[in-house]
Design a protein around this motif. Structure first.
Motif, PDB file in Angstrom:
ATOM      1  N   MET A   1       1.078  17.781  21.407  1.00 34.81           N
ATOM      2  CA  MET A   1       2.274  18.587  21.140  1.00 34.81           C
ATOM      3  C   MET A   1       1.981  20.072  21.350  1.00 34.81           C
ATOM      4  SD  MET A   1       3.841  16.614  17.792  1.00 34.81           S
ATOM      5  CE  MET A   1       5.449  17.389  17.791  1.00 34.81           C
ATOM      6  N   ILE A   2       0.819  20.503  20.892  1.00 30.71           N
ATOM      7  CA  ILE A   2       0.429  21.907  21.036  1.00 30.71           C
ATOM      8  C   ILE A   2       0.194  22.254  22.504  1.00 30.71           C
ATOM      9  CG2 ILE A   2      -1.350  23.612  20.477  1.00 30.71           C
ATOM     10  CD1 ILE A   2      -1.736  22.071  17.805  1.00 30.71           C
ATOM     11  N   LEU A   3      -0.516  21.379  23.223  1.00 35.05           N
ATOM     12  CA  LEU A   3      -0.830  21.640  24.624  1.00 35.05           C
ATOM     13  C   LEU A   3       0.412  21.643  25.507  1.00 35.05           C
ATOM     14  CD1 LEU A   3      -4.119  19.572  25.167  1.00 35.05           C
ATOM     15  CD2 LEU A   3      -3.867  22.052  24.950  1.00 35.05           C
ATOM     16  N   ILE A   4       1.374  20.776  25.202  1.00 34.12           N
ATOM     17  CA  ILE A   4       2.612  20.729  25.979  1.00 34.12           C
ATOM     18  C   ILE A   4       3.351  22.063  25.902  1.00 34.12           C
ATOM     19  CG2 ILE A   4       4.937  19.718  26.019  1.00 34.12           C
ATOM     20  CD1 ILE A   4       3.616  17.023  25.358  1.00 34.12           C
ATOM     21  N   ILE A   5       3.259  22.713  24.744  1.00 34.97           N
ATOM     22  CA  ILE A   5       3.910  24.020  24.569  1.00 34.97           C
ATOM     23  C   ILE A   5       3.087  25.133  25.208  1.00 34.97           C
ATOM     24  CG2 ILE A   5       4.677  25.732  22.882  1.00 34.97           C
ATOM     25  CD1 ILE A   5       6.444  23.239  23.060  1.00 34.97           C
TER      26      ILE A   5
ATOM     27  N   GLY B   1      13.007  16.194  26.387  1.00 35.54           N
ATOM     28  CA  GLY B   1      11.684  16.603  25.925  1.00 35.54           C
ATOM     29  C   GLY B   1      11.537  16.557  24.423  1.00 35.54           C
ATOM     30  N   LEU B   2      12.584  16.965  23.698  1.00 38.64           N
ATOM     31  CA  LEU B   2      12.505  16.979  22.237  1.00 38.64           C
ATOM     32  C   LEU B   2      12.509  15.557  21.671  1.00 38.64           C
ATOM     33  CD1 LEU B   2      12.244  19.492  20.425  1.00 38.64           C
ATOM     34  CD2 LEU B   2      13.090  20.024  22.696  1.00 38.64           C
ATOM     35  N   VAL B   3      13.195  14.644  22.363  1.00 35.62           N
ATOM     36  CA  VAL B   3      13.171  13.239  21.934  1.00 35.62           C
ATOM     37  C   VAL B   3      11.755  12.690  22.103  1.00 35.62           C
ATOM     38  CG1 VAL B   3      14.001  10.898  22.433  1.00 35.62           C
ATOM     39  CG2 VAL B   3      15.601  12.806  22.428  1.00 35.62           C
ATOM     40  N   TYR B   4      11.077  13.084  23.193  1.00 35.38           N
ATOM     41  CA  TYR B   4       9.702  12.660  23.400  1.00 35.38           C
ATOM     42  C   TYR B   4       8.816  13.132  22.249  1.00 35.38           C
ATOM     43  CZ  TYR B   4      11.133  11.776  28.271  1.00 35.38           C
ATOM     44  OH  TYR B   4      11.764  11.324  29.404  1.00 35.38           O
ATOM     45  N   MET B   5       9.055  14.368  21.798  1.00 29.27           N
ATOM     46  CA  MET B   5       8.275  14.913  20.676  1.00 29.27           C
ATOM     47  C   MET B   5       8.521  14.072  19.416  1.00 29.27           C
ATOM     48  SD  MET B   5       6.539  17.499  21.719  1.00 29.27           S
ATOM     49  CE  MET B   5       6.491  18.642  23.108  1.00 29.27           C
ATOM     50  N   ALA B   6       9.786  13.709  19.194  1.00 30.32           N
ATOM     51  CA  ALA B   6      10.117  12.887  18.030  1.00 30.32           C
ATOM     52  C   ALA B   6       9.462  11.515  18.135  1.00 30.32           C
ATOM     53  CB  ALA B   6      11.637  12.745  17.908  1.00 30.32           C
ATOM     54  N   VAL B   7       9.390  10.981  19.364  1.00 34.89           N
ATOM     55  CA  VAL B   7       8.735   9.687  19.587  1.00 34.89           C
ATOM     56  C   VAL B   7       7.253   9.772  19.208  1.00 34.89           C
ATOM     57  CG1 VAL B   7       7.922   8.121  21.405  1.00 34.89           C
ATOM     58  CG2 VAL B   7      10.329   8.783  21.310  1.00 34.89           C
ATOM     59  N   PHE B   8       6.622  10.914  19.521  1.00 31.90           N
ATOM     60  CA  PHE B   8       5.237  11.130  19.098  1.00 31.90           C
ATOM     61  C   PHE B   8       5.120  10.984  17.589  1.00 31.90           C
ATOM     62  CE2 PHE B   8       3.933  13.983  22.908  1.00 31.90           C
ATOM     63  CZ  PHE B   8       3.499  12.871  23.599  1.00 31.90           C
ATOM     64  N   GLY B   9       6.095  11.562  16.887  1.00 35.06           N
ATOM     65  CA  GLY B   9       6.098  11.486  15.433  1.00 35.06           C
ATOM     66  C   GLY B   9       6.259  10.058  14.941  1.00 35.06           C
TER      67      GLY B   9
ATOM     68  N   VAL C   1       7.397  23.402  17.175  1.00 30.84           N
ATOM     69  CA  VAL C   1       6.659  22.255  17.724  1.00 30.84           C
ATOM     70  C   VAL C   1       5.158  22.433  17.488  1.00 30.84           C
ATOM     71  CG1 VAL C   1       6.051  20.995  19.821  1.00 30.84           C
ATOM     72  CG2 VAL C   1       8.416  21.718  19.452  1.00 30.84           C
ATOM     73  N   ILE C   2       4.650  23.649  17.724  1.00 37.38           N
ATOM     74  CA  ILE C   2       3.230  23.925  17.481  1.00 37.38           C
ATOM     75  C   ILE C   2       2.894  23.728  16.005  1.00 37.38           C
ATOM     76  CG2 ILE C   2       1.486  25.759  17.403  1.00 37.38           C
ATOM     77  CD1 ILE C   2       2.658  26.850  19.987  1.00 37.38           C
ATOM     78  N   PHE C   3       3.784  24.205  15.125  1.00 32.70           N
ATOM     79  CA  PHE C   3       3.572  24.054  13.688  1.00 32.70           C
ATOM     80  C   PHE C   3       3.488  22.576  13.303  1.00 32.70           C
ATOM     81  CE2 PHE C   3       5.518  23.512   9.430  1.00 32.70           C
ATOM     82  CZ  PHE C   3       4.548  24.165   8.678  1.00 32.70           C
ATOM     83  N   ILE C   4       4.407  21.767  13.847  1.00 30.23           N
ATOM     84  CA  ILE C   4       4.395  20.336  13.557  1.00 30.23           C
ATOM     85  C   ILE C   4       3.134  19.692  14.132  1.00 30.23           C
ATOM     86  CG2 ILE C   4       5.575  18.135  14.018  1.00 30.23           C
ATOM     87  CD1 ILE C   4       8.215  19.699  13.967  1.00 30.23           C
TER      88      ILE C   4
END
Length: 232
Positions: A83-87, A138-146, A197-200
């Protein structure tokens, strides 16, 4: 964990409005009947939430597998770092189009959406919302990571459900007043999203490290069990 899903959903909706905003604005709602309009919009959101919950169910099941084999802590660290690297390195990840393998599916979804937007049946809004939930974002992908980082199917489904819940305020506003967030406010919010996103991502890394910090980085279950055993 679950609070991060709501935050990601709410702030992420300012970004995703570019994809889903036009769909929400074009919903064939009955603007002459406020009560009917309310239930139509609610059906649309229920359709999206149902899709997100199904996706969460799938990735929660995968997460349970990692948890069962003792890889949950490592997975949490990997997800957080990704998540951090993607940002931080967006151009590197833009080379890899995550939606490319499912382009044919996406085209079919968009085609079905176009047909449903012309209908006014009782199940139209539920179907539109259901299909809308499958559009790549992209944000849905982040949620999927979660969701992948949860320990069971129910938790994965709940994570994605809460993510979808966070998107409801803005998506509802789009139906009523259009793309009101197209100016300075939207730009400011979009500038905040990467930091969120970085914080999460950092939270996921800390969670995986198991530093013994309550609610942030709890001890792994095995270590916690051993420490309890030592107290006897």
């Amino acid at each position: 964990m679950f609070l991060s899903a709501i935050i990601l959903g709410f702030l992420g909706s300012f970004h995703c409005i570019g994809m889903c905003g036009p769909i929400a604005f074009m919903l064939p709602v009955d603007r002459t009947n406020k009560v009917k309009q309310f239930f139509q919009i609610t059906s649309y959101h229920l359709g999206r939430l149902f899709t997100y919950s199904l996706i969460g169910l799938l990735f929660g099941a995968l997460g349970k597998g990692f948890y069962f084999f003792g890889f949950q802590q490592q997975l949490s660290i990997i997800v957080g770092i990704l998540m951090i690297l993607i940002i931080l390195l967006p151009k590197t990840f833009q080379k890899y189009n995550l939606s490319k393998p499912i382009n044919k599916w996406v085209i079919k979804v968009k085609s079905s959406l176009g047909k449903e937007l012309k209908n006014r049946g009782n199940d139209t809004f539920l179907t539109i919302g259901f299909l809308n939930g499958f559009l790549p974002c992209g944000l849905v992908y982040m949620a999927v990571f979660g969701a992948l980082n949860t320990t069971n199917m129910l938790s994965g489904s709940l994570y994605m459900f809460l993510f979808g819940l966070g998107t409801i305020p803005l998506m509802t506003s789009v139906v009523y007043v259009g793309n009101f967030a197209s100016g300075l406010l939207r730009k400011k919010i979009q500038q905040i999203i990467p930091y969120v996103v970085i914080f999460i991502g950092v939270l996921f890394v800390l969670r995986g490290l198991g530093l013994g910090i309550p609610y942030v980085s709890p001890l792994p279950v095995t270590e916690l069990h051993n420490s309890v055993e030592g107290c006897h």
